[in-house]
Design a protein around this motif. Sequence first.
Motif, PDB file in Angstrom:
ATOM      1  N   ILE A 169      78.651 -52.792 -84.124  1.00 61.95           N
ATOM      2  CA  ILE A 169      79.412 -51.676 -84.688  1.00 61.95           C
ATOM      3  C   ILE A 169      78.445 -50.716 -85.368  1.00 61.95           C
ATOM      4  O   ILE A 169      77.648 -51.123 -86.223  1.00 61.95           O
ATOM      5  CB  ILE A 169      80.457 -52.177 -85.692  1.00 61.95           C
ATOM      6  N   GLY A 170      78.511 -49.438 -84.966  1.00 59.16           N
ATOM      7  CA  GLY A 170      77.658 -48.422 -85.578  1.00 59.16           C
ATOM      8  C   GLY A 170      76.417 -48.081 -84.790  1.00 59.16           C
ATOM      9  O   GLY A 170      75.545 -47.363 -85.288  1.00 59.16           O
ATOM     10  N   CYS A 171      76.315 -48.583 -83.546  1.00 59.36           N
ATOM     11  CA  CYS A 171      75.168 -48.212 -82.710  1.00 59.36           C
ATOM     12  C   CYS A 171      75.251 -46.727 -82.347  1.00 59.36           C
ATOM     13  O   CYS A 171      76.293 -46.087 -82.495  1.00 59.36           O
ATOM     14  CB  CYS A 171      75.119 -49.071 -81.450  1.00 59.36           C
ATOM     15  N   ASP A 172      74.146 -46.171 -81.881  1.00 60.34           N
ATOM     16  CA  ASP A 172      74.107 -44.747 -81.551  1.00 60.34           C
ATOM     17  C   ASP A 172      75.058 -44.416 -80.410  1.00 60.34           C
ATOM     18  O   ASP A 172      75.147 -45.148 -79.419  1.00 60.34           O
ATOM     19  CB  ASP A 172      72.691 -44.325 -81.136  1.00 60.34           C
ATOM     20  N   GLY A 173      75.750 -43.285 -80.548  1.00 65.84           N
ATOM     21  CA  GLY A 173      76.497 -42.750 -79.438  1.00 65.84           C
ATOM     22  C   GLY A 173      75.564 -42.204 -78.366  1.00 65.84           C
ATOM     23  O   GLY A 173      74.373 -41.977 -78.604  1.00 65.84           O
ATOM     24  N   TYR A 174      76.108 -41.983 -77.187  1.00 66.17           N
ATOM     25  CA  TYR A 174      75.336 -41.549 -76.028  1.00 66.17           C
ATOM     26  C   TYR A 174      75.308 -40.022 -76.012  1.00 66.17           C
ATOM     27  O   TYR A 174      76.137 -39.372 -75.376  1.00 66.17           O
ATOM     28  CB  TYR A 174      75.992 -42.103 -74.765  1.00 66.17           C
ATOM     29  N   ASN A 187      74.217 -39.196 -86.693  1.00 73.01           N
ATOM     30  CA  ASN A 187      74.080 -39.298 -88.150  1.00 73.01           C
ATOM     31  C   ASN A 187      75.398 -39.536 -88.882  1.00 73.01           C
ATOM     32  O   ASN A 187      75.466 -39.440 -90.098  1.00 73.01           O
ATOM     33  CB  ASN A 187      73.398 -38.039 -88.684  1.00 73.01           C
ATOM     34  N   GLY A 188      76.444 -39.861 -88.125  1.00 76.35           N
ATOM     35  CA  GLY A 188      77.710 -40.233 -88.745  1.00 76.35           C
ATOM     36  C   GLY A 188      77.790 -41.726 -88.987  1.00 76.35           C
ATOM     37  O   GLY A 188      76.772 -42.416 -89.088  1.00 76.35           O
ATOM     38  N   ASN A 189      79.014 -42.267 -89.039  1.00 76.80           N
ATOM     39  CA  ASN A 189      79.174 -43.700 -89.256  1.00 76.80           C
ATOM     40  C   ASN A 189      80.425 -44.201 -88.546  1.00 76.80           C
ATOM     41  O   ASN A 189      81.064 -43.472 -87.789  1.00 76.80           O
ATOM     42  CB  ASN A 189      79.221 -44.026 -90.748  1.00 76.80           C
ATOM     43  N   VAL A 190      80.765 -45.473 -88.791  1.00 74.39           N
ATOM     44  CA  VAL A 190      81.998 -46.081 -88.281  1.00 74.39           C
ATOM     45  C   VAL A 190      82.782 -46.633 -89.457  1.00 74.39           C
ATOM     46  O   VAL A 190      82.209 -47.286 -90.343  1.00 74.39           O
ATOM     47  CB  VAL A 190      81.714 -47.217 -87.282  1.00 74.39           C
ATOM     48  N   VAL A 191      84.083 -46.388 -89.467  1.00 72.20           N
ATOM     49  CA  VAL A 191      84.984 -46.994 -90.446  1.00 72.20           C
ATOM     50  C   VAL A 191      86.020 -47.819 -89.695  1.00 72.20           C
ATOM     51  O   VAL A 191      86.757 -47.293 -88.849  1.00 72.20           O
ATOM     52  CB  VAL A 191      85.689 -45.933 -91.315  1.00 72.20           C
ATOM     53  N   VAL A 192      86.046 -49.121 -89.978  1.00 72.96           N
ATOM     54  CA  VAL A 192      87.051 -50.029 -89.439  1.00 72.96           C
ATOM     55  C   VAL A 192      87.985 -50.388 -90.591  1.00 72.96           C
ATOM     56  O   VAL A 192      87.547 -50.941 -91.603  1.00 72.96           O
ATOM     57  CB  VAL A 192      86.398 -51.301 -88.858  1.00 72.96           C
ATOM     58  N   GLU A 193      89.240 -50.081 -90.448  1.00 72.63           N
ATOM     59  CA  GLU A 193      90.182 -50.305 -91.547  1.00 72.63           C
ATOM     60  C   GLU A 193      90.648 -51.753 -91.595  1.00 72.63           C
ATOM     61  O   GLU A 193      90.162 -52.613 -90.845  1.00 72.63           O
ATOM     62  CB  GLU A 193      91.350 -49.325 -91.416  1.00 72.63           C
ATOM     63  N   VAL A 238      76.886 -60.973 -85.002  1.00 77.87           N
ATOM     64  CA  VAL A 238      77.514 -59.652 -85.123  1.00 77.87           C
ATOM     65  C   VAL A 238      76.542 -58.727 -85.848  1.00 77.87           C
ATOM     66  O   VAL A 238      75.873 -59.120 -86.810  1.00 77.87           O
ATOM     67  CB  VAL A 238      78.837 -59.749 -85.901  1.00 77.87           C
ATOM     68  N   THR A 239      76.460 -57.481 -85.381  1.00 75.05           N
ATOM     69  CA  THR A 239      75.568 -56.490 -85.997  1.00 75.05           C
ATOM     70  C   THR A 239      76.373 -55.296 -86.495  1.00 75.05           C
ATOM     71  O   THR A 239      77.133 -54.690 -85.733  1.00 75.05           O
ATOM     72  CB  THR A 239      74.523 -55.997 -84.976  1.00 75.05           C
ATOM     73  N   LEU A 240      76.193 -54.992 -87.771  1.00 78.31           N
ATOM     74  CA  LEU A 240      76.790 -53.797 -88.373  1.00 78.31           C
ATOM     75  C   LEU A 240      75.661 -52.848 -88.744  1.00 78.31           C
ATOM     76  O   LEU A 240      74.898 -53.113 -89.678  1.00 78.31           O
ATOM     77  CB  LEU A 240      77.612 -54.156 -89.614  1.00 78.31           C
ATOM     78  N   TYR A 241      75.513 -51.753 -88.012  1.00 76.31           N
ATOM     79  CA  TYR A 241      74.469 -50.775 -88.318  1.00 76.31           C
ATOM     80  C   TYR A 241      74.753 -50.091 -89.661  1.00 76.31           C
ATOM     81  O   TYR A 241      75.851 -50.158 -90.206  1.00 76.31           O
ATOM     82  CB  TYR A 241      74.422 -49.710 -87.225  1.00 76.31           C
ATOM     83  N   HIS A 242      73.734 -49.378 -90.136  1.00 75.25           N
ATOM     84  CA  HIS A 242      73.793 -48.725 -91.444  1.00 75.25           C
ATOM     85  C   HIS A 242      75.023 -47.813 -91.565  1.00 75.25           C
ATOM     86  O   HIS A 242      75.408 -47.138 -90.626  1.00 75.25           O
ATOM     87  CB  HIS A 242      72.519 -47.923 -91.700  1.00 75.25           C
ATOM     88  N   GLY A 243      75.600 -47.846 -92.758  1.00 67.78           N
ATOM     89  CA  GLY A 243      76.725 -46.971 -93.068  1.00 67.78           C
ATOM     90  C   GLY A 243      78.072 -47.456 -92.592  1.00 67.78           C
ATOM     91  O   GLY A 243      79.092 -46.824 -92.887  1.00 67.78           O
ATOM     92  N   THR A 244      78.129 -48.568 -91.870  1.00 73.70           N
ATOM     93  CA  THR A 244      79.407 -49.074 -91.370  1.00 73.70           C
ATOM     94  C   THR A 244      80.264 -49.567 -92.531  1.00 73.70           C
ATOM     95  O   THR A 244      79.781 -50.222 -93.452  1.00 73.70           O
ATOM     96  CB  THR A 244      79.181 -50.222 -90.373  1.00 73.70           C
TER      97      THR A 244
END
Length: 318
Positions: A169-174, A190-196, A149-155
């Motif tokens: 999770i957190g890969c670049d959007g298109y 330059n945003g992030n992902v939040v999984v609750e 599993v990969t969690l990109y920066h800021g996740t």
Amino acid sequence: MTFKLSQITQALNIDFNGNDIDIEGIHTLSEATSTQLSFFNDSKYASQLSSTKAGAVLIDKEHAALLPLETIALITDEAYLKLALASKFFAHKLQSKGDEPVLGQGCDIDPTVNFGKNVVLGENVTLLAGCYLGDNVTVGSNTLLHPNVTLYHGTQLGKNCIVHSGTVIGCDGYGFAHTKLGEHVKIYQNGNVVVEDDVEIGANCAIDRAVFGTTYIRKGTKLDNLIQIAHNCDVGEHTLMAAQVGLAGSSILGKNVVMGGQSATAGHLEVGAFATIAGKGGVTKSLEGGKMYAGFPAVEIRVWRKMQAALMRLVKNR
């Protein structure tokens, strides 16, 4: 990261009148602050110009007068392209070196797991072989990441979550802007992902980081395998998605939405709470909650059934 407005405009080849303010990032007209840059390239957002708090806005000459007096107009006929070029200023600097994470009690970390900088794990987190957690990632207590599993920066991943193998999770959007010659210029995400909390995500899913702001997966949501969630989506609490669902950018789902296998949404629309989209349904406009929909374009299922019956009668009577 902070840059003088003059540094950015010089790179964009744009002149401006006003103070050389500090710019700390980019955001939408409605969300930008006095230290952020924004942009205007679609007339449907013209009503937001007079109330924006942005420090400066990339905008065409025709609409510049609608901005507040304290907002600096950066005149251009290619606002979206200039946005793409400006986004690179605020891109996270990637590097291969990391630090030891901050660990809560009872964590079980496979020795092949790799970390970026400033990673924080709660108690009893389990990370299996081959996982990667990038810079500034946080993982809540009692969460399990299966292998690779990969969690990109800021996740930010909440408590009591399960993420299955191969998910990113957190890969670049298109996101790309286009030149007049048809070339494609990357918009840095330059945003992030939040999984609750209490979310389970199946194998080989991809959840894109936001362009700016956050992509949200709200608490209690359960995702099957092979699901794509694009940048800036907001998936409501306790949503269920079967395999191969796809959400286009900025889709908003209310709580307890159910999406059948291979169903999908177009971008920038809303699906109301407790709506159900049948398998292979294609959502092309915002839908009211509490109803079941089917077909492409998705309509209420009772209407879709009547359409199918009428079509079958036509075929039989030929």
